[in-house]
Design a protein around this motif. Sequence first.
Motif, PDB file in Angstrom:
ATOM      1  N   GLU A 211      -7.715  -2.228  -2.333  1.00  0.00           N
ATOM      2  CA  GLU A 211      -8.891  -2.281  -3.186  1.00  0.00           C
ATOM      3  C   GLU A 211      -8.588  -2.022  -4.659  1.00  0.00           C
ATOM      4  O   GLU A 211      -9.465  -2.191  -5.509  1.00  0.00           O
ATOM      5  N   ASP A 212      -7.358  -1.602  -4.965  1.00  0.00           N
ATOM      6  CA  ASP A 212      -6.929  -1.458  -6.349  1.00  0.00           C
ATOM      7  C   ASP A 212      -6.483  -2.784  -6.954  1.00  0.00           C
ATOM      8  O   ASP A 212      -6.205  -2.843  -8.153  1.00  0.00           O
TER       9      ASP A 212
ATOM     10  N   GLN B 165     -15.822  -9.551  -9.542  1.00  0.00           N
ATOM     11  CA  GLN B 165     -16.360  -8.232  -9.829  1.00  0.00           C
ATOM     12  C   GLN B 165     -16.531  -8.032 -11.331  1.00  0.00           C
ATOM     13  O   GLN B 165     -15.962  -8.760 -12.140  1.00  0.00           O
TER      14      GLN B 165
ATOM     15  N   SER C  33       0.825  -1.198   0.000  1.00  0.00           N
ATOM     16  CA  SER C  33       0.000   0.000   0.000  1.00  0.00           C
ATOM     17  C   SER C  33       0.867   1.257   0.000  1.00  0.00           C
ATOM     18  O   SER C  33       1.896   1.319   0.666  1.00  0.00           O
TER      19      SER C  33
ATOM     20  N   LYS D 192      -3.847   1.143  -3.126  1.00  0.00           N
ATOM     21  CA  LYS D 192      -4.563   0.585  -1.992  1.00  0.00           C
ATOM     22  C   LYS D 192      -4.940  -0.859  -2.285  1.00  0.00           C
ATOM     23  O   LYS D 192      -5.027  -1.255  -3.452  1.00  0.00           O
TER      24      LYS D 192
END
Length: 124
Positions: free
Chosen positions: A88-89, A43, A14, A86
């Motif tokens: 979430e990337d 996703q 991160s 991050k």
Amino acid sequence: QVQLMESGGGSVQSGVSLILSCAPSGFTYTPPCIGWFRQAPGQGREGVASINSDGAIIYAPSMKGRFTLSQDSVRNTLFLQMNNLKPEDTAKYYCAAGLGLCKQELHAGWYNYWGQGTQVTVSA
């Protein structure tokens, strides 16, 4: 034939930055849209940034300010500068081109050609 080849992904912590590259080839005209998408496991494919035929760059709101798209005017290589990454990337990042109508530049359905993708993994 039309080809898009991504590179530059990897595993990082991160806060680290990465630059992704997309090398297009085989195009007979400038694509109305070319840009970056990403897809995390389980996703849908999410638009990140795109440049249209007017040269305008459009970013997904969540990426604007951290991610920067640019293009080499000589080789047409597309870049994605990603800062302050991050967890979430974490996703597979794809370069894509739309050769026809492209009225929603960050919607995957308007794109005709896709690269194989490059994996970005961000640990906490």
